[in-house]
Design an enzyme around this catalytic site. Structure first.
Site, PDB file in Angstrom:
ATOM      1  N   THR A  42      15.662 -74.282 -36.308  1.00  0.00           N
ATOM      2  CA  THR A  42      14.219 -74.040 -36.362  1.00  0.00           C
ATOM      3  C   THR A  42      13.490 -75.380 -36.269  1.00  0.00           C
ATOM      4  O   THR A  42      12.302 -75.457 -36.558  1.00  0.00           O
ATOM      5  CB  THR A  42      13.830 -73.358 -37.699  1.00  0.00           C
ATOM      6  OG1 THR A  42      14.307 -74.179 -38.776  1.00  0.00           O
ATOM      7  CG2 THR A  42      14.413 -71.974 -37.815  1.00  0.00           C
ATOM      8  N   ALA A  43      14.220 -76.441 -35.896  1.00  0.00           N
ATOM      9  CA  ALA A  43      13.631 -77.789 -35.904  1.00  0.00           C
ATOM     10  C   ALA A  43      13.137 -78.179 -34.509  1.00  0.00           C
ATOM     11  O   ALA A  43      11.943 -78.026 -34.214  1.00  0.00           O
ATOM     12  CB  ALA A  43      14.658 -78.775 -36.447  1.00  0.00           C
ATOM     13  N   ARG A  44      14.039 -78.650 -33.665  1.00  0.00           N
ATOM     14  CA  ARG A  44      13.679 -79.026 -32.304  1.00  0.00           C
ATOM     15  C   ARG A  44      14.840 -78.719 -31.366  1.00  0.00           C
ATOM     16  O   ARG A  44      16.006 -79.007 -31.687  1.00  0.00           O
ATOM     17  CB  ARG A  44      13.353 -80.528 -32.208  1.00  0.00           C
ATOM     18  CG  ARG A  44      11.986 -80.917 -32.748  1.00  0.00           C
ATOM     19  CD  ARG A  44      10.844 -80.395 -31.850  1.00  0.00           C
ATOM     20  NE  ARG A  44       9.537 -80.808 -32.319  1.00  0.00           N
ATOM     21  CZ  ARG A  44       8.742 -80.071 -33.108  1.00  0.00           C
ATOM     22  NH1 ARG A  44       9.118 -78.883 -33.519  1.00  0.00           N
ATOM     23  NH2 ARG A  44       7.544 -80.522 -33.452  1.00  0.00           N
TER      24      ARG A  44
ATOM     25  N   ASP B 214      14.984 -70.774 -32.930  1.00  0.00           N
ATOM     26  CA  ASP B 214      13.528 -70.632 -32.788  1.00  0.00           C
ATOM     27  C   ASP B 214      12.986 -71.694 -31.833  1.00  0.00           C
ATOM     28  O   ASP B 214      11.812 -71.673 -31.493  1.00  0.00           O
ATOM     29  CB  ASP B 214      12.867 -70.771 -34.178  1.00  0.00           C
ATOM     30  CG  ASP B 214      11.360 -70.560 -34.148  1.00  0.00           C
ATOM     31  OD1 ASP B 214      10.912 -69.601 -33.488  1.00  0.00           O
ATOM     32  OD2 ASP B 214      10.636 -71.357 -34.772  1.00  0.00           O
TER      33      ASP B 214
ATOM     34  N   GLU C 182      10.447 -75.442 -23.497  1.00  0.00           N
ATOM     35  CA  GLU C 182       9.466 -74.550 -24.139  1.00  0.00           C
ATOM     36  C   GLU C 182       8.135 -74.704 -23.426  1.00  0.00           C
ATOM     37  O   GLU C 182       7.753 -75.826 -23.102  1.00  0.00           O
ATOM     38  CB  GLU C 182       9.287 -74.934 -25.612  1.00  0.00           C
ATOM     39  CG  GLU C 182      10.524 -74.704 -26.446  1.00  0.00           C
ATOM     40  CD  GLU C 182      10.278 -74.967 -27.936  1.00  0.00           C
ATOM     41  OE1 GLU C 182       9.112 -75.156 -28.333  1.00  0.00           O
ATOM     42  OE2 GLU C 182      11.251 -74.984 -28.689  1.00  0.00           O
TER      43      GLU C 182
ATOM     44  N   HIS D 199       9.576 -70.146 -30.891  1.00  0.00           N
ATOM     45  CA  HIS D 199       8.977 -71.239 -31.671  1.00  0.00           C
ATOM     46  C   HIS D 199       7.812 -70.738 -32.538  1.00  0.00           C
ATOM     47  O   HIS D 199       6.647 -71.102 -32.332  1.00  0.00           O
ATOM     48  CB  HIS D 199       8.505 -72.384 -30.744  1.00  0.00           C
ATOM     49  CG  HIS D 199       8.298 -73.674 -31.473  1.00  0.00           C
ATOM     50  ND1 HIS D 199       8.525 -74.898 -30.901  1.00  0.00           N
ATOM     51  CD2 HIS D 199       7.869 -73.937 -32.736  1.00  0.00           C
ATOM     52  CE1 HIS D 199       8.252 -75.859 -31.784  1.00  0.00           C
ATOM     53  NE2 HIS D 199       7.843 -75.288 -32.894  1.00  0.00           N
ATOM     54  N   ILE D 200       8.176 -69.908 -33.528  1.00  0.00           N
ATOM     55  CA  ILE D 200       7.140 -69.335 -34.402  1.00  0.00           C
ATOM     56  C   ILE D 200       7.387 -69.696 -35.868  1.00  0.00           C
ATOM     57  O   ILE D 200       6.920 -68.997 -36.771  1.00  0.00           O
ATOM     58  CB  ILE D 200       7.041 -67.796 -34.250  1.00  0.00           C
ATOM     59  CG1 ILE D 200       8.417 -67.120 -34.457  1.00  0.00           C
ATOM     60  CG2 ILE D 200       6.459 -67.425 -32.895  1.00  0.00           C
ATOM     61  CD1 ILE D 200       8.342 -65.608 -34.637  1.00  0.00           C
ATOM     62  N   GLY D 201       8.108 -70.802 -36.101  1.00  0.00           N
ATOM     63  CA  GLY D 201       8.447 -71.196 -37.470  1.00  0.00           C
ATOM     64  C   GLY D 201       7.249 -71.246 -38.400  1.00  0.00           C
ATOM     65  O   GLY D 201       7.300 -70.784 -39.541  1.00  0.00           O
ATOM     66  N   SER D 202       6.150 -71.811 -37.938  1.00  0.00           N
ATOM     67  CA  SER D 202       4.980 -71.970 -38.822  1.00  0.00           C
ATOM     68  C   SER D 202       3.899 -70.934 -38.538  1.00  0.00           C
ATOM     69  O   SER D 202       2.777 -71.060 -39.030  1.00  0.00           O
ATOM     70  CB  SER D 202       4.410 -73.385 -38.673  1.00  0.00           C
ATOM     71  OG  SER D 202       3.980 -73.592 -37.346  1.00  0.00           O
TER      72      SER D 202
HETATM   73  C1  8YV Z   1       4.140 -75.724 -34.649  1.00  0.00           C
HETATM   74  C2  8YV Z   1       6.041 -77.417 -35.149  1.00  0.00           C
HETATM   75  O1  8YV Z   1       4.448 -74.539 -34.012  1.00  0.00           O
HETATM   76  O2  8YV Z   1       5.102 -78.459 -37.017  1.00  0.00           O
HETATM   77  C3  8YV Z   1       5.847 -78.567 -36.064  1.00  0.00           C
HETATM   78  O3  8YV Z   1       6.462 -79.608 -35.823  1.00  0.00           O
HETATM   79  O4  8YV Z   1       6.802 -77.469 -34.249  1.00  0.00           O
HETATM   80  C4  8YV Z   1       5.307 -76.152 -35.401  1.00  0.00           C
HETATM   81  O5  8YV Z   1       4.927 -76.009 -36.713  1.00  0.00           O
HETATM   82  C5  8YV Z   1       3.226 -76.432 -33.811  1.00  0.00           C
HETATM   83  O6  8YV Z   1       3.278 -77.769 -33.720  1.00  0.00           O
HETATM   84  C6  8YV Z   1       1.854 -75.907 -34.106  1.00  0.00           C
HETATM   85  O7  8YV Z   1       0.853 -76.757 -33.777  1.00  0.00           O
END
Ligand code: 8YV
Length: 319
Positions: free
Chosen positions: A236-238, A262, A267, A285-288
């Site tokens: 879920t990082a990169r 994720d 991307e 990429h929906i972690g946050s």
């Molecule tokens: C976001 C992220 O989706 O914080 C990060 O590094 O990859 C994610 O939280 C994104 O950057 C939202 O702006």
């Protein structure tokens, strides 16, 4: 005259309200990422920019930014899309949004872990596509994670919350980090100085470190061979942390039971060769991506901008 702040992507209404109240705000209400040239052009008459990880501030982009631009206040914890050295050299401050997204991202790490271990996507597709015409006790058998070993790579804020959530499943926590963390944060987790030692012992390996030249491609053929046969990878990082060709080899050979991802090298879009596999659980990429966290991230980025224009040191300065 209020400072001019460019918000590169559509954020929440509450964040738009605050930035429009306090600044001369330029909002991008189209769901479109500015390419290199447009990003440079749009930044010319602004005092601060509030971008997401989708806007790449490479050294050449930073070189083309105007003198008046004081801060790149990222709406992200990751800052691998910004050349920090170039920003520092040009005297542009860079900030991020730590802490506020740890819970949301740890939730997605759990979803990826469970989705991979219990074959979530495979089962969902089977039911939706009308292919569920058979049941037996030997059908759709996955891996149980309860009581197993969770291996966290990168025991920062997100890694620590992920460890807490995994403890809820009775998992034994092991971790690898650049350095050992304080015992009160460790909460009994076993530190491995060496990544290989962690990979050899964990049933689930969950990545939570930033993408840097040192960590890029760290999950390669050799790393997957170190992992326990039948282990699970969660990322879920990169996407850059994983050599996706090597991951596909490990997933198709059976060395790994499954992966929950994720984030991807490419991307948006992901990797069609990964998408073709059954033993992957994939998210875009929906972690946050919760409304609570999106508000908090926007506010945190604005807190950093407020500090800069009030002549204070921003709380989340990374360069
Ligand atoms: C976001 C992220 O989706 O914080 C990060 O590094 O990859 C994610 O939280 C994104 O950057 C939202 O702006």
């Amino acid at each position: 005259m209020k400072p001019v702040v460019l918000v590169t992507r559509r954020l929440t209404d509450a964040v738009h309200e605050r930035v429009s109240r306090d600044y001369d705000a330029i909002l991008n209400m189209e769901d479109r990422v500015f390419g290199r040239d447009e990003l440079i052009a749009r930044c010319q008459d602004v005092d601060a920019v509030l971008p997401c990880h989708s806007e790449v501030f490479s050294a050449d982009v930073i070189a083309a930014l105007p003198k008046r631009l004081k801060v790149i206040a990222n709406h992200s914890v990751g800052v691998d899309h910004v050349d920090l050295k170039a920003a520092k050299a040009k005297g542009i401050m860079v900030t991020n949004t730590p802490d506020v997204l740890s819970d949301a991202t740890a939730e997605i790490a759990m979803l990826c872990m469970l989705g991979a271990a219990r074959r979530g996507s495979e089962g969902d597709r089977m039911v939706r596509e009308g292919r569920w015409n058979f049941w037996s006790p030997a059908f759709m058998v996955g891996r149980q994670v309860s009581g197993k070993r969770m291996g966290i790579v990168g025991m920062g804020r997100v890694g620590q919350v992920t460890a807490d959530r995994a403890r809820g499943f009775g998992m034994e926590i092991h971790y690898h980090n650049r350095r050992r963390i304080a015992p009160e944060l460790e909460k009994g987790a076993v530190f491995h100085d060496d990544l290989d030692a962690l990979l050899e012992t964990a049933d689930v390996v969950s990545l939570h470190c930033p993408a840097t030249p040192e960590t890029t491609g760290m999950m390669n053929d050799a790393a997957f061979e170190r992992m326990k046969p039948g282990a699970i990878l969660v990322n879920t990082a990169r996407g850059a942390l994983v050599d996706e060709d090597a991951l596909i080899r490990a997933l198709t050979s059976g060395q790994l039971f499954a992966a929950g991802l994720d984030v991807f090298r490419t991307e948006p879009g992901g990797n069609p060769r990964l998408s073709a596999l059954e033993n992957v659980f994939l998210l875009p990429h929906i972690g946050s991506a919760t409304s609570e966290t999106r508000d908090a991230m926007g506010f945190r980025a604005l807190d950093n901008i407020d500090a800069v224009f009030a002549g204070r040191e921003p709380g989340d300065r990374v360069a």
